[in-house]
Design an enzyme around this catalytic site. Sequence first.
Site, PDB file in Angstrom:
ATOM      1  N   ARG A 226       4.211   8.936  -9.955  1.00 55.05           N
ATOM      2  CA  ARG A 226       4.510   9.769  -8.790  1.00 55.05           C
ATOM      3  C   ARG A 226       3.127  10.250  -7.967  1.00 55.05           C
ATOM      4  O   ARG A 226       2.094  10.545  -9.016  1.00 55.05           O
ATOM      5  CB  ARG A 226       5.321  10.735  -8.895  1.00 55.05           C
ATOM      6  CG  ARG A 226       6.847  10.584  -9.280  1.00 55.05           C
ATOM      7  CD  ARG A 226       7.598   9.831  -8.024  1.00 55.05           C
ATOM      8  NE  ARG A 226       8.945   9.594  -8.113  1.00 55.05           N
ATOM      9  CZ  ARG A 226       9.205   8.521  -8.252  1.00 55.05           C
ATOM     10  NH1 ARG A 226       8.231   7.499  -8.465  1.00 55.05           N
ATOM     11  NH2 ARG A 226      10.561   8.149  -8.481  1.00 55.05           N
ATOM     12  N   HIS A 274       3.157   0.751  -3.323  1.00 56.22           N
ATOM     13  CA  HIS A 274       4.497   1.419  -3.840  1.00 56.22           C
ATOM     14  C   HIS A 274       5.417   0.138  -4.423  1.00 56.22           C
ATOM     15  O   HIS A 274       6.594  -0.072  -3.922  1.00 56.22           O
ATOM     16  CB  HIS A 274       5.177   2.342  -3.041  1.00 56.22           C
ATOM     17  CG  HIS A 274       6.086   3.249  -3.952  1.00 56.22           C
ATOM     18  ND1 HIS A 274       6.405   4.350  -3.841  1.00 56.22           N
ATOM     19  CD2 HIS A 274       6.921   2.795  -5.051  1.00 56.22           C
ATOM     20  CE1 HIS A 274       7.179   4.932  -4.614  1.00 56.22           C
ATOM     21  NE2 HIS A 274       7.613   4.194  -5.283  1.00 56.22           N
TER      22      HIS A 274
END
Length: 311
Positions: A226, A274
Amino acid sequence: MPINVLFAAHEKRWAQYEAPLRTALDEIGVAYTLATDLPPAEVDYIVYAPNSPVQDFTPYTRLKAVLNLWAGVEDAVGNPTLKVPYARMVDDQGLTQGMVEWVTGHTLRHHLGMDAHIVNPDHKWLPDAPPVASDRPVGILGLGELGSACGQTIARLGFPVSGWARSQKQIDGITCHTGTDGLHAVLRQSQILILLLPSTPATENTLNAETLAMLPKGAFIINPGRGPLIDDDALLAALDSGHIAHATLDVFRVEPLPQDHPFWAHPRVTVTPHIASETRAPSASRAIAENIRRGEAGEPFLHLVDRDAGY
């Protein structure tokens, strides 16, 4: 009576998931209605993306469970209207395997020093051989399903692997630590550090100026976890000083990463969009269907979110 399953996610996701979900639900043998628009009071299960328009769960008075489409739950776990069981996605065939492959690939890339040979415009002869894996300690922060799977794979390649988690773990091939002292022990020995912690108030800026300084000089950082786990400014300073050799980052505080963010232009940063891991619709659909089967059979749901811990 058929159960009603609401698919609450972006239209693009519906195109990906409709057929695999129907196949998976057919296989568990329940009568069902699956749709993107159902009367809230008649919905039994919600297949859910936290960025969907469904944010108020109050009208869903018959709801039995909310089943997340991906692993991250931080955007929904604090929703005060979400009172039913909330399951995160654990997709071993898609999400987990994809993460293992991405993390292992970048670990080997940094271990072997591949960048110097792949991008070598001056045609320099660089005969320095890297150490063998047994001489390159790897640390993993976060020992859930993804961290455990990545750590065990890397350990099987011969790397000494240590890991840190909020609670004590016992995982074959990984020396496990917990507590503040354990975190510092992992940091001090990790020549390659992999971040796979969830995003919670307690994990924000886990890597900051103080903890970055604990890493060995020349360490590599890999973050597919994250974005908020890292203090961006502190990382840039550690890269500029040479204390950190390189950071490979797949997740960021703002996504897509703004075009003017210094990570894009920094010579010691690799930005990936991502992509470290993604749920695959067929295997994720089977995981969702299994939880629906369990709900209808009165069995415990799998992979429920711990509301207190935030993941």
